[in-house]
Write an enzyme that holds these catalytic residues in place. Structure first.
Site, PDB file in Angstrom:
ATOM      1  N   GLY A   4      -2.244  -2.567  12.404  1.00 34.66           N
ATOM      2  CA  GLY A   4      -0.959  -2.585  13.490  1.00 34.66           C
ATOM      3  C   GLY A   4       0.373  -2.875  12.957  1.00 34.66           C
ATOM      4  O   GLY A   4       1.282  -2.094  13.494  1.00 34.66           O
ATOM      5  N   PHE A   5       0.278  -3.642  11.947  1.00 35.36           N
ATOM      6  CA  PHE A   5       1.607  -3.556  11.455  1.00 35.36           C
ATOM      7  C   PHE A   5       1.534  -3.803   9.761  1.00 35.36           C
ATOM      8  O   PHE A   5       0.613  -4.247   9.271  1.00 35.36           O
ATOM      9  CB  PHE A   5       2.392  -5.044  11.736  1.00 35.36           C
ATOM     10  CG  PHE A   5       2.389  -4.973  13.271  1.00 35.36           C
ATOM     11  CD1 PHE A   5       3.584  -4.564  13.884  1.00 35.36           C
ATOM     12  CD2 PHE A   5       1.549  -5.488  14.160  1.00 35.36           C
ATOM     13  CE1 PHE A   5       3.845  -4.555  15.182  1.00 35.36           C
ATOM     14  CE2 PHE A   5       1.613  -5.484  15.504  1.00 35.36           C
ATOM     15  CZ  PHE A   5       2.775  -5.038  16.072  1.00 35.36           C
ATOM     16  N   GLY A   6       2.900  -3.567   9.153  1.00 33.55           N
ATOM     17  CA  GLY A   6       2.957  -3.585   7.717  1.00 33.55           C
ATOM     18  C   GLY A   6       3.378  -5.065   7.399  1.00 33.55           C
ATOM     19  O   GLY A   6       3.535  -5.878   8.427  1.00 33.55           O
ATOM     20  N   GLY A   7       3.547  -5.347   6.192  1.00 33.35           N
ATOM     21  CA  GLY A   7       3.882  -6.912   5.800  1.00 33.35           C
ATOM     22  C   GLY A   7       3.182  -7.948   6.112  1.00 33.35           C
ATOM     23  O   GLY A   7       3.746  -9.092   6.066  1.00 33.35           O
ATOM     24  N   ASP A  37       0.323   6.225   8.384  1.00 29.68           N
ATOM     25  CA  ASP A  37      -0.493   5.354   9.480  1.00 29.68           C
ATOM     26  C   ASP A  37       0.040   5.784  10.798  1.00 29.68           C
ATOM     27  O   ASP A  37       0.905   5.817  11.189  1.00 29.68           O
ATOM     28  CB  ASP A  37       0.157   3.915   9.411  1.00 29.68           C
ATOM     29  CG  ASP A  37      -0.588   3.211   7.995  1.00 29.68           C
ATOM     30  OD1 ASP A  37      -1.543   3.261   8.072  1.00 29.68           O
ATOM     31  OD2 ASP A  37       0.262   2.651   7.323  1.00 29.68           O
ATOM     32  N   GLY A  57      -3.457  -3.244   3.347  1.00 32.83           N
ATOM     33  CA  GLY A  57      -3.210  -4.296   4.095  1.00 32.83           C
ATOM     34  C   GLY A  57      -2.514  -5.420   3.018  1.00 32.83           C
ATOM     35  O   GLY A  57      -3.826  -5.945   2.628  1.00 32.83           O
ATOM     36  N   GLY A  58      -1.596  -5.844   2.977  1.00 34.46           N
ATOM     37  CA  GLY A  58      -1.282  -7.016   2.098  1.00 34.46           C
ATOM     38  C   GLY A  58      -1.475  -6.798   0.585  1.00 34.46           C
ATOM     39  O   GLY A  58      -1.584  -7.662  -0.226  1.00 34.46           O
ATOM     40  N   HIS A  89      -0.212   7.877   2.220  1.00 34.91           N
ATOM     41  CA  HIS A  89      -0.889   7.323   3.218  1.00 34.91           C
ATOM     42  C   HIS A  89       0.120   7.342   4.787  1.00 34.91           C
ATOM     43  O   HIS A  89       1.093   6.698   4.505  1.00 34.91           O
ATOM     44  CB  HIS A  89      -1.338   5.978   2.897  1.00 34.91           C
ATOM     45  CG  HIS A  89      -2.340   5.311   3.891  1.00 34.91           C
ATOM     46  ND1 HIS A  89      -3.754   5.215   3.836  1.00 34.91           N
ATOM     47  CD2 HIS A  89      -1.913   4.351   4.894  1.00 34.91           C
ATOM     48  CE1 HIS A  89      -4.103   4.448   4.782  1.00 34.91           C
ATOM     49  NE2 HIS A  89      -3.269   3.793   5.589  1.00 34.91           N
ATOM     50  N   HIS A 135      -4.492   7.889   8.525  1.00 29.62           N
ATOM     51  CA  HIS A 135      -5.221   6.791   8.939  1.00 29.62           C
ATOM     52  C   HIS A 135      -5.046   6.980  10.502  1.00 29.62           C
ATOM     53  O   HIS A 135      -3.969   6.166  10.699  1.00 29.62           O
ATOM     54  CB  HIS A 135      -4.866   5.565   8.185  1.00 29.62           C
ATOM     55  CG  HIS A 135      -5.245   4.310   8.591  1.00 29.62           C
ATOM     56  ND1 HIS A 135      -4.803   2.890   8.312  1.00 29.62           N
ATOM     57  CD2 HIS A 135      -6.439   4.150   9.414  1.00 29.62           C
ATOM     58  CE1 HIS A 135      -5.564   2.098   8.640  1.00 29.62           C
ATOM     59  NE2 HIS A 135      -6.526   2.675   9.551  1.00 29.62           N
ATOM     60  N   GLY A 175       2.291  -0.684   1.412  1.00 30.96           N
ATOM     61  CA  GLY A 175       3.461  -0.142   2.010  1.00 30.96           C
ATOM     62  C   GLY A 175       4.801  -1.164   1.565  1.00 30.96           C
ATOM     63  O   GLY A 175       5.672  -0.503   0.749  1.00 30.96           O
ATOM     64  N   SER A 176       4.759  -2.374   2.101  1.00 35.79           N
ATOM     65  CA  SER A 176       5.872  -3.272   1.642  1.00 35.79           C
ATOM     66  C   SER A 176       6.121  -3.379   0.372  1.00 35.79           C
ATOM     67  O   SER A 176       7.260  -3.189  -0.296  1.00 35.79           O
ATOM     68  CB  SER A 176       5.812  -4.421   2.238  1.00 35.79           C
ATOM     69  OG  SER A 176       5.482  -4.439   3.595  1.00 35.79           O
ATOM     70  N   MET A 216      -5.195   5.264  13.721  1.00 33.66           N
ATOM     71  CA  MET A 216      -5.488   3.681  14.546  1.00 33.66           C
ATOM     72  C   MET A 216      -5.216   3.999  15.994  1.00 33.66           C
ATOM     73  O   MET A 216      -4.264   3.590  16.461  1.00 33.66           O
ATOM     74  CB  MET A 216      -4.566   2.739  13.924  1.00 33.66           C
ATOM     75  CG  MET A 216      -4.887   2.160  12.746  1.00 33.66           C
ATOM     76  SD  MET A 216      -3.410   1.085  11.824  1.00 33.66           S
ATOM     77  CE  MET A 216      -2.747   2.580  10.968  1.00 33.66           C
TER      78      MET A 216
END
Ligand code: DX5
Ligand code: ZN
Length: 218
Positions: free
Chosen positions: A142-145, A35, A176-177, A33, A66, A197-198, A68
């Site tokens: 917009g952000f990982g984690g 981003d 996400g999460g 994936h 993906h 991701g994380s 964005m």
């Protein structure tokens, strides 16, 4: 059916990207994936087609991009040429979603639509026959984690029902999460593909341990 795993390279060590992708492949990843962020649709900047082109010979896994970004139509061909297998666009930015999805498919690629947390599942109903995948954001993009938004679970269920009625072959992905504790909730609600991701690249035990934890949990 067991949910598929899609490591999100946003959380990888970009200095060792190829190596890290290989580790996920060896650990049983199903797709990669990617981003893509433009600093407009989302506040962050990330990856462009050049990275996809470099990754293409490194892995046999399908690569999904993906997007964005605002005006994704401008970049679809660049990502297709770079080696993307699937291109995912946000319904929030596509004024002519039907045309955008057709453009992706005309390039011989799989097409998917993405929904932000506040965007209703029903907005995909008229395009479901044309796509391979629906991606539900389980954080604001917009952000990982970030922390998984449990408020998206009813929408995942609603999307599951809609897919089952209209086009049962469509994959239902969440992003996400996602970690060992949230993955089972998303799967129970009807998700068939898990982006993480994380939980994979930042796992204290390393990439293989992160993959293992998710595989066991899903
Ligand atoms: C967020 C991205 C995600 C992100 C997920 O905007 O779309 O793919 O990489 O990261 P984690 O798994 O860390 O929430
Ligand atoms: Zn993503």
């Amino acid at each position: 059916m067991t949910a598929l795993l899609a490591p999100s390279i946003l959380a990888a060590d970009f200095a060792r990207l190829g190596e890290q992708v290989t580790l996920t492949e060896q650990a049983g990843a199903d797709r990669i994936h990617v981003d893509v962020m433009d600093g407009h649709f989302v506040p962050n900047l990330s990856i462009g087609p050049a990275i996809v082109k470099s990754l293409r010979p490194v892995t046999k896994l399908p690569i999904e991009c993906h997007l964005m970004i605002e005006d994704p139509d401008r970049y679809i061909k660049a990502f297709a040429d770079a080696g993307a297998d699937t291109i995912l666009v946000h319904v929030e930015v596509c004024k002519h979603l039907d045309q955008t999805i057709r453009a992706i498919r005309a390039l011989g690629k799989k097409a998917g639509v993405v929904l932000n947390p506040a965007t209703p599942a029903l907005l995909t109903s008229e395009i479901l026959a044309e796509v391979s995948l629906v991606l539900i954001m389980t954080v604001n993009p917009g952000f990982g984690g970030q922390e998984f938004l449990a408020s998206t679970l009813p929408k995942i269920r609603a999307m599951r029902d809609l897919i089952d009625r209209v086009n049962p072959g469509v994959e239902l992905e969440v992003d996400g999460g996602i970690d060992a504790s949230t993955a089972p909730k998303a799967v129970e609600a009807g998700a068939t593909v898990l982006v993480a991701g994380s939980a994979i690249f930042r796992h204290p035990g390393g990439v293989a341990a992160g993959m293992d934890a998710l595989r066991t949990a899903r």
